[in-house]
Write a protein that holds these residues in place. Structure first.
Motif, PDB file in Angstrom:
ATOM      1  N   VAL A   1       2.967   5.881  20.506  1.00 41.39           N
ATOM      2  CA  VAL A   1       2.237   5.202  19.801  1.00 41.39           C
ATOM      3  C   VAL A   1       0.772   6.800  18.996  1.00 41.39           C
ATOM      4  CG1 VAL A   1      -0.045   4.741  21.164  1.00 41.39           C
ATOM      5  CG2 VAL A   1       2.366   4.302  21.492  1.00 41.39           C
ATOM      6  N   GLU A   2       1.318   6.233  17.859  1.00 43.52           N
ATOM      7  CA  GLU A   2       0.153   7.052  16.943  1.00 43.52           C
ATOM      8  C   GLU A   2      -1.409   7.123  17.616  1.00 43.52           C
ATOM      9  OE1 GLU A   2       0.542   6.661  12.967  1.00 43.52           O
ATOM     10  OE2 GLU A   2      -1.877   7.193  13.155  1.00 43.52           O
ATOM     11  N   VAL A   3      -1.869   8.270  17.749  1.00 46.37           N
ATOM     12  CA  VAL A   3      -3.732   8.116  18.852  1.00 46.37           C
ATOM     13  C   VAL A   3      -4.333   9.055  17.802  1.00 46.37           C
ATOM     14  CG1 VAL A   3      -2.952   7.793  20.687  1.00 46.37           C
ATOM     15  CG2 VAL A   3      -3.383  10.330  20.104  1.00 46.37           C
TER      16      VAL A   3
ATOM     17  N   PHE B   1       1.022  -1.494   0.170  1.00 44.52           N
ATOM     18  CA  PHE B   1       0.186  -0.420   0.114  1.00 44.52           C
ATOM     19  C   PHE B   1       0.626   1.267   0.241  1.00 44.52           C
ATOM     20  CE2 PHE B   1      -2.913  -3.110   1.729  1.00 44.52           C
ATOM     21  CZ  PHE B   1      -3.879  -3.470   0.855  1.00 44.52           C
ATOM     22  N   PHE B   2       1.817   1.238   0.280  1.00 43.73           N
ATOM     23  CA  PHE B   2       3.211   2.496   1.038  1.00 43.73           C
ATOM     24  C   PHE B   2       4.159   1.945  -0.381  1.00 43.73           C
ATOM     25  CE2 PHE B   2      -0.070   2.950   3.726  1.00 43.73           C
ATOM     26  CZ  PHE B   2      -0.417   3.803   4.243  1.00 43.73           C
ATOM     27  N   GLY B   3       4.656   1.594  -0.681  1.00 42.23           N
ATOM     28  CA  GLY B   3       5.796   1.341  -1.427  1.00 42.23           C
ATOM     29  C   GLY B   3       7.106   1.057  -0.918  1.00 42.23           C
TER      30      GLY B   3
ATOM     31  N   HIS C   1       2.922  16.168  16.135  1.00 44.78           N
ATOM     32  CA  HIS C   1       1.465  16.043  15.271  1.00 44.78           C
ATOM     33  C   HIS C   1       2.000  16.041  13.691  1.00 44.78           C
ATOM     34  CE1 HIS C   1      -2.037  18.480  12.864  1.00 44.78           C
ATOM     35  NE2 HIS C   1      -0.914  17.991  11.707  1.00 44.78           N
ATOM     36  N   LEU C   2       0.833  14.543  13.749  1.00 46.84           N
ATOM     37  CA  LEU C   2       1.117  13.977  12.050  1.00 46.84           C
ATOM     38  C   LEU C   2      -0.399  14.738  10.790  1.00 46.84           C
ATOM     39  CD1 LEU C   2       1.264  10.256  13.828  1.00 46.84           C
ATOM     40  CD2 LEU C   2       3.186  12.070  13.319  1.00 46.84           C
ATOM     41  N   SER C   3       0.442  14.503   9.772  1.00 51.02           N
ATOM     42  CA  SER C   3      -0.239  14.385   8.892  1.00 51.02           C
ATOM     43  C   SER C   3      -1.296  16.174   8.438  1.00 51.02           C
ATOM     44  CB  SER C   3      -1.354  13.842   8.773  1.00 51.02           C
ATOM     45  OG  SER C   3      -0.777  12.582   8.401  1.00 51.02           O
ATOM     46  N   GLY C   4      -0.968  16.189   6.944  1.00 54.30           N
ATOM     47  CA  GLY C   4      -1.976  16.545   6.782  1.00 54.30           C
ATOM     48  C   GLY C   4      -1.604  18.656   6.055  1.00 54.30           C
ATOM     49  N   LEU C   5       0.000  18.330   6.667  1.00 51.70           N
ATOM     50  CA  LEU C   5       1.220  19.965   6.971  1.00 51.70           C
ATOM     51  C   LEU C   5       1.580  19.844   4.885  1.00 51.70           C
ATOM     52  CD1 LEU C   5       2.365  19.763   9.935  1.00 51.70           C
ATOM     53  CD2 LEU C   5       0.199  20.793   9.479  1.00 51.70           C
TER      54      LEU C   5
ATOM     55  N   ASP D   1      -7.485  10.899   9.858  1.00 46.96           N
ATOM     56  CA  ASP D   1      -8.275   9.266  10.403  1.00 46.96           C
ATOM     57  C   ASP D   1      -7.339   8.306  10.034  1.00 46.96           C
ATOM     58  OD1 ASP D   1     -11.104   9.560  12.101  1.00 46.96           O
ATOM     59  OD2 ASP D   1     -10.452   7.551  10.254  1.00 46.96           O
ATOM     60  N   LEU D   2      -7.394   6.780  10.222  1.00 41.15           N
ATOM     61  CA  LEU D   2      -6.938   5.874   9.513  1.00 41.15           C
ATOM     62  C   LEU D   2      -8.147   5.112   8.954  1.00 41.15           C
ATOM     63  CD1 LEU D   2      -3.774   4.484  11.204  1.00 41.15           C
ATOM     64  CD2 LEU D   2      -3.743   5.244   8.927  1.00 41.15           C
ATOM     65  N   ASP D   3      -9.293   5.079   9.326  1.00 41.46           N
ATOM     66  CA  ASP D   3     -10.433   4.173   9.206  1.00 41.46           C
ATOM     67  C   ASP D   3     -10.773   4.909   8.283  1.00 41.46           C
ATOM     68  OD1 ASP D   3     -10.546   2.748  10.377  1.00 41.46           O
ATOM     69  OD2 ASP D   3     -12.042   3.247  12.179  1.00 41.46           O
TER      70      ASP D   3
ATOM     71  N   VAL E   1      -0.400  12.495  17.356  1.00 39.48           N
ATOM     72  CA  VAL E   1      -1.756  12.884  17.185  1.00 39.48           C
ATOM     73  C   VAL E   1      -1.626  13.083  15.402  1.00 39.48           C
ATOM     74  CG1 VAL E   1      -3.768  13.937  17.591  1.00 39.48           C
ATOM     75  CG2 VAL E   1      -2.892  13.559  19.444  1.00 39.48           C
ATOM     76  N   ASN E   2      -2.417  11.609  14.745  1.00 41.81           N
ATOM     77  CA  ASN E   2      -2.481  11.941  13.435  1.00 41.81           C
ATOM     78  C   ASN E   2      -4.082  13.197  13.209  1.00 41.81           C
ATOM     79  OD1 ASN E   2      -2.765  11.290  10.812  1.00 41.81           O
ATOM     80  ND2 ASN E   2      -2.807   9.193  10.743  1.00 41.81           N
ATOM     81  N   ALA E   3      -3.995  13.994  12.372  1.00 40.20           N
ATOM     82  CA  ALA E   3      -5.099  14.665  11.998  1.00 40.20           C
ATOM     83  C   ALA E   3      -6.038  14.121  10.649  1.00 40.20           C
ATOM     84  CB  ALA E   3      -4.098  15.626  11.752  1.00 40.20           C
TER      85      ALA E   3
ATOM     86  N   GLU F   1       5.158   1.223  10.309  1.00 35.00           N
ATOM     87  CA  GLU F   1       4.520  -0.069   9.907  1.00 35.00           C
ATOM     88  C   GLU F   1       3.487  -0.150  10.406  1.00 35.00           C
ATOM     89  OE1 GLU F   1       3.843  -2.036   7.866  1.00 35.00           O
ATOM     90  OE2 GLU F   1       5.155  -3.875   7.947  1.00 35.00           O
ATOM     91  N   PHE F   2       2.136  -1.567   9.801  1.00 37.11           N
ATOM     92  CA  PHE F   2       0.979  -1.573  10.724  1.00 37.11           C
ATOM     93  C   PHE F   2       1.324  -3.101  11.653  1.00 37.11           C
ATOM     94  CE2 PHE F   2      -0.047   0.812   7.339  1.00 37.11           C
ATOM     95  CZ  PHE F   2      -1.306   1.485   7.954  1.00 37.11           C
ATOM     96  N   ILE F   3       1.609  -3.106  12.912  1.00 33.36           N
ATOM     97  CA  ILE F   3       2.625  -2.992  14.419  1.00 33.36           C
ATOM     98  C   ILE F   3       1.200  -4.084  14.818  1.00 33.36           C
ATOM     99  CG2 ILE F   3       3.894  -3.519  15.967  1.00 33.36           C
ATOM    100  CD1 ILE F   3       5.999  -1.717  14.467  1.00 33.36           C
TER     101      ILE F   3
ATOM    102  N   VAL G   1       6.186  15.590   8.377  1.00 34.32           N
ATOM    103  CA  VAL G   1       5.596  15.947   7.373  1.00 34.32           C
ATOM    104  C   VAL G   1       5.384  14.891   6.117  1.00 34.32           C
ATOM    105  CG1 VAL G   1       5.956  17.699   5.426  1.00 34.32           C
ATOM    106  CG2 VAL G   1       6.258  18.255   7.804  1.00 34.32           C
ATOM    107  N   GLY G   2       4.861  14.164   5.620  1.00 35.88           N
ATOM    108  CA  GLY G   2       4.901  13.592   4.240  1.00 35.88           C
ATOM    109  C   GLY G   2       4.489  13.578   2.875  1.00 35.88           C
ATOM    110  N   GLU G   3       3.697  13.387   2.291  1.00 34.99           N
ATOM    111  CA  GLU G   3       2.966  13.918   0.948  1.00 34.99           C
ATOM    112  C   GLU G   3       3.936  15.108   0.545  1.00 34.99           C
ATOM    113  OE1 GLU G   3      -1.278  13.068   0.161  1.00 34.99           O
ATOM    114  OE2 GLU G   3      -1.105  14.040  -0.875  1.00 34.99           O
ATOM    115  N   ALA G   4       3.817  15.933   1.180  1.00 39.28           N
ATOM    116  CA  ALA G   4       4.072  17.641   0.446  1.00 39.28           C
ATOM    117  C   ALA G   4       5.668  16.873  -0.734  1.00 39.28           C
ATOM    118  CB  ALA G   4       4.104  18.837   1.602  1.00 39.28           C
TER     119      ALA G   4
END
Ligand code: IGP
Length: 272
Positions: free
Chosen positions: A174-176, A97-99, A225-229, A199-201, A195-197, A127-129, A248-251
């Motif tokens: 730990v990610e929440v 899913f993430f290469g 802070h995780l995601s979306g920046l 939602d994984l679901d 804290v992930n901005a 990883e999804f541990i 910061v990932g995608e950007a």
């Protein structure tokens, strides 16, 4: 992105992960062991009145973004992230899913050891541990910290996995996403909390929820802070709040050369 699709994506990822774990459990253990560095908590804590710390991610694609830049090999990308001022580098391990792969993590670790020695940024195994075997793999391939996602385990399993990580010298990160998951992270005695901005679901971004949950995290923890920046001004906005660090990932992964964008983000992280 609609919630139904997100739920299916997470379920599919977890099903594929259980099959991978079954294979890891019967495979010969890795021969090379790369000792974790320690010092992850300190690397992520923001000094009094100081700059927000930045974590940069190596992620070749994602279910929400699709394909991202693959011009740079992960190891070369990690070197550029380090040069631009990342205090931690997150490497995606999931392949389908993430290469990513454990070999990508090892390549990043080896390149950073050569280029920066003891001053290298810390490495996060993303990883999804679900099983301690994945933590052993993370340690062997050079991780200093491992992501534990509260959403995908029971509170008891989260605590067990956090203990297993600490036994290996790896910091549990730990990610929440919610207050309930934060309680589970506290039960696991996590001192590095993301804290992930997103939602994984549902894969839906909710920065207001992230801000609310982050404000409830113990202020003596390292709060990430995780995601979306996407831009330096997004980083400046997070720097004004209570977070110690931001990931910061995608950007960055949209850039064939992420150096200039990350350097600009680092500048704004200091200004707040
Ligand atoms: O690409 P973004 O929006 O900057 O987000 C990075 C990171 O937070 C995201 O990759 C992530 C957060 N938690 C995860 C769990 C698994 C896989 C990926 C993730």
């Amino acid at each position: 992105m609609d919630g139904q699709r997100g739920r299916r994506v997470l379920d599919t990822i977890l099903a594929s992960k259980r099959a991978e774990i079954a294979a890891l459990l019967v495979a010969p253990p890795p021969r090379v062991i790369r000792a974790p560095a320690g010092g992850v908590f300190k690397a992520l804590r923001r000094p009094e009145g100081g700059a927000l710390r930045l974590l940069a991610e190596v992620k070749l694609r994602s279910p929400s973004a699709g394909a991202l830049s693959s011009v740079l090999r992960p190891a070369e990308r990690a070197r550029r992230y380090a040069e631009a001022g990342a205090t931690m580098i997150s490497v995606l391990i999931d392949g389908p899913f993430f290469g990513g792969s454990y070999d990508d993590l090892a390549a990043c670790r080896d390149a950073l050891d050569v280029a920066f020695g003891a001053a290298r940024p810390k490495l996060l195994c993303k990883e999804f541990i679900l099983d301690p075997i994945q933590l052993a793999m993370a340690a062997a391939h050079g991780a200093d910290a491992a992501l534990l996602i509260a959403r995908i385990t029971s509170a008891e399993d989260l605590a067990r996995l956090a203990d297993a990580a600490r036994d290996l010298g790896i910091e549990p990160f730990v990610e929440v996403t919610t207050e309930e998951e934060l309680a589970a992270a506290e039960h696991a005695r996590a001192r590095v909390l993301g804290v992930n901005a997103r939602d994984l679901d549902t894969l839906v971004m909710d920065p207001a929820r992230a801000e609310r949950v982050l404000a409830r995290v113990d202020p003596t923890a390292a709060r990430v802070h995780l995601s979306g920046l996407a831009s330096p001004s997004d980083v400046a906005r997070i720097a004004q709040g209570p977070a110690d660090a931001a990931l910061v990932g995608e950007a960055l992964m949209r850039q064939d050369d992420p150096g200039p964008l990350l350097a600009a983000m680092v500048t704004r992280a200091a200004a707040g």
